[in-house]
Design a protein around this motif. Structure first.
Motif, mmCIF file in Angstrom:
data_model
loop_
_atom_site.group_PDB
_atom_site.id
_atom_site.type_symbol
_atom_site.label_atom_id
_atom_site.label_comp_id
_atom_site.label_asym_id
_atom_site.label_seq_id
_atom_site.Cartn_x
_atom_site.Cartn_y
_atom_site.Cartn_z
ATOM 1 N N LEU A 261 73.396 29.648 35.403
ATOM 2 C CA LEU A 261 74.360 29.393 36.477
ATOM 3 C C LEU A 261 74.654 27.912 36.675
ATOM 4 C CD1 LEU A 261 73.158 31.969 39.172
ATOM 5 C CD2 LEU A 261 75.093 32.160 37.616
ATOM 6 N N HIS A 262 74.118 27.054 35.806
ATOM 7 C CA HIS A 262 74.316 25.590 35.895
ATOM 8 C C HIS A 262 73.733 25.021 37.188
ATOM 9 C CE1 HIS A 262 77.560 24.873 32.602
ATOM 10 N NE2 HIS A 262 76.792 25.905 32.296
ATOM 11 N N HIS A 263 72.606 25.556 37.623
ATOM 12 C CA HIS A 263 71.913 25.075 38.819
ATOM 13 C C HIS A 263 70.556 24.467 38.471
ATOM 14 C CE1 HIS A 263 74.251 28.347 41.282
ATOM 15 N NE2 HIS A 263 74.991 27.274 41.028
ATOM 16 N N ARG A 377 71.228 17.436 42.065
ATOM 17 C CA ARG A 377 72.631 17.188 41.773
ATOM 18 C C ARG A 377 73.459 18.402 42.170
ATOM 19 N NH1 ARG A 377 72.404 14.588 35.649
ATOM 20 N NH2 ARG A 377 71.006 12.833 36.147
ATOM 21 N N ARG A 378 74.699 18.136 42.541
ATOM 22 C CA ARG A 378 75.606 19.226 42.872
ATOM 23 C C ARG A 378 76.067 19.886 41.579
ATOM 24 N NH1 ARG A 378 79.625 18.317 47.802
ATOM 25 N NH2 ARG A 378 79.470 20.573 47.551
ATOM 26 N N PRO A 379 76.165 21.205 41.573
ATOM 27 C CA PRO A 379 76.554 21.895 40.339
ATOM 28 C C PRO A 379 78.019 21.664 40.004
ATOM 29 C CG PRO A 379 76.437 23.454 42.143
ATOM 30 C CD PRO A 379 75.919 22.152 42.678
ATOM 31 N N THR A 380 78.313 21.632 38.725
ATOM 32 C CA THR A 380 79.682 21.490 38.235
ATOM 33 C C THR A 380 79.998 22.692 37.357
ATOM 34 O OG1 THR A 380 78.901 20.177 36.351
ATOM 35 C CG2 THR A 380 79.624 18.973 38.321
ATOM 36 N N TYR A 381 81.113 23.319 37.635
ATOM 37 C CA TYR A 381 81.529 24.507 36.892
ATOM 38 C C TYR A 381 82.825 24.193 36.146
ATOM 39 C CZ TYR A 381 78.440 26.609 40.396
ATOM 40 O OH TYR A 381 77.385 26.904 41.221
ATOM 41 N N ARG A 382 82.808 24.410 34.841
ATOM 42 C CA ARG A 382 84.020 24.252 34.047
ATOM 43 C C ARG A 382 84.873 25.511 34.074
ATOM 44 N NH1 ARG A 382 81.704 21.217 28.574
ATOM 45 N NH2 ARG A 382 80.829 19.386 29.656
ATOM 46 N N ARG A 383 84.294 26.612 34.463
ATOM 47 C CA ARG A 383 84.991 27.886 34.547
ATOM 48 C C ARG A 383 84.687 28.519 35.896
ATOM 49 N NH1 ARG A 383 84.317 30.732 28.562
ATOM 50 N NH2 ARG A 383 84.740 28.869 27.313
ATOM 51 N N PRO A 384 85.371 29.613 36.253
ATOM 52 C CA PRO A 384 85.044 30.300 37.511
ATOM 53 C C PRO A 384 83.582 30.736 37.544
ATOM 54 C CG PRO A 384 87.139 31.070 36.657
ATOM 55 C CD PRO A 384 86.551 30.180 35.601
#
Length: 394
Positions: A261-263, A377-384
């Protein structure tokens, strides 16, 4: 008109008399402590028992692990009997609170309880570890001025499924949106819906054959995945011989879920676990080996110390369970967590247990607050977000 008024005034005297009569019966029916002749020492013994606590357990030096005298467990106020509550509400009386029936014994008005085998000698139990366990599991060490009740429902007039959330400025999420992980949803999304309305991105997890009806986004800001929390990556198969069917469960550890989940470097603002007794192995063999808790602000967990509820438990097994439970709580404290809320779970038929003279509830809802949280760090999403949630089930 005057005659009609006087007539109604006389009719109103009947319920008033009934009210005071019921009030008199309520006060006169309070239980009175009655000591036997062997241990009767008047009011001094009662005051001494009320002053006893788990803060300073009297452990003898000659026989380590044993107690001079039984401890009276008074951290938990026993709930009143349902019949008494119903009676009080009917006549608008104060809700009664049950008192102890005996000087040393179980609280009155509790659900059915289990006892450890009567043949077990208290000297065979590590009483020093047991006292430390009950103390650390029930003593509030963090004062939260604003505790919010999130979600929940009522079952037989008893609230269930709600979780407590500390909204104090010092420990609440500093900015929105925040991140919430919710494991063990069951069929009640009320907590997840409430946290989504609070402004958090909620990631909810659970899985069985009844969860197929739930969509990926059952509520705004709530993302649901059909997996279970485990101590390692595992696929388990359940075989139902009656229905001639099979069902596969996918277990993922918390660090693996957060990576997908990029967390992996982000804060978990609220971690909720209700995994029905698997929490001890999940924390001991998985979560404690990561730095996730150092980045977790609040932890709401339902603990299941079910070893205390089994009958005829060998002392060695019971001492092993006490050590396992104690390592869990000490691990939380070592990472900066302090207990902010403790609420025994009485809906289960296990009720309370008495071990070595100490009476306590083996099942409880708890809220832990991290006072030394490390900013991530705050998560960054390249997609939904749902793209990453879908990957969890692959």
């Amino acid at each position: 008109m005057a005659r009609i008024g006087r007539r109604w005034r006389h009719l109103l005297t009947l319920p008033v008399c009934v009210y005071f009569f019921v009030l008199f019966l309520q006060f006169s029916s309070w239980p009175v402590t009655n000591l036997s002749a062997d241990g009767d020492c008047g009011t001094k013994c009662v005051k001494k028992a009320e002053e006893m606590s788990l803060e300073d357990p009297p452990v003898t030096a000659a026989a380590p692990g044993t107690l001079d005298s039984p401890l009276v467990y008074r951290h938990i106020l026993p709930p009143p009997k349902f019949e008494d509550v119903k009676f009080a509400r009917k006549f608008s009386l104060p809700i009664p609170v049950s008192d102890h029936k005996e000087f040393f014994g179980l609280p009155a008005g509790l659900p059915p309880h289990y006892r450890i085998s009567e043949k077990m000698n208290a000297t065979e139990i590590n009483m020093q570890a047991l006292v430390s366990l009950v103390k650390i599991a029930t003593t509030i060490t963090f004062r939260c001025n604003k505790i919010l009740k999130q979600g929940g429902r009522t079952c037989q007039r008893v609230p269930d499924g709600d979780k407590k959330f500390c909204a104090d400025e010092s420990v609440a999420p500093p900015t929105r949106p925040c991140i919430v992980y919710s494991f063990g949803v069951g069929n009640d999304f009320s907590f997840d819906k409430a946290m989504g309305g609070y402004g958090c991105d909620v990631f909810a997890f659970d899985d069985d054959k009844y969860h197929d009806i739930y969509e990926r986004n059952p509520f705004p800001r709530v993302h649901f995945a059909h997996i279970r929390l485990g101590k390692n990556l595992l696929v388990d198969t359940e075989i139902n011989k009656i229905e001639n069917s099979t069902f596969e469960f996918l277990y993922r550890p918390l660090d693996n879920i957060m990576f997908i989940l990029h967390h992996q470097e982000s804060n978990v603002d609220f971690l909720k676990l209700d995994v029905e007794g698997s929490e001890w192995e999940i924390f001991g063999e998985s979560i404690f080996k990561t730095d996730i808790l150092e980045r977790t602000r609040q932890l709401a967990i339902e603990v299941h110390m079910e070893k205390f509820c089994e009958k005829d438990v060998p002392p060695a097994d019971l001492n092993g369970a006490i050590s396992k439970y104690l390592r869990f709580y000490e691990g939380l404290q070592a990472r900066g967590f302090q207990l902010a809320h403790h609420e025994p779970t009485y809906m289960n038929d296990k009720g309370v247990v008495t071990v070595g003279g100490i009476t306590f509830a083996p099942l409880a809802e708890q809220l832990w607050v991290n006072t030394r949280v490390r900013e991530g760090r705050r998560p960054t999403y390249r997609r939904p977000i749902d793209y990453y949630v879908n990957r969890l089930e692959d």
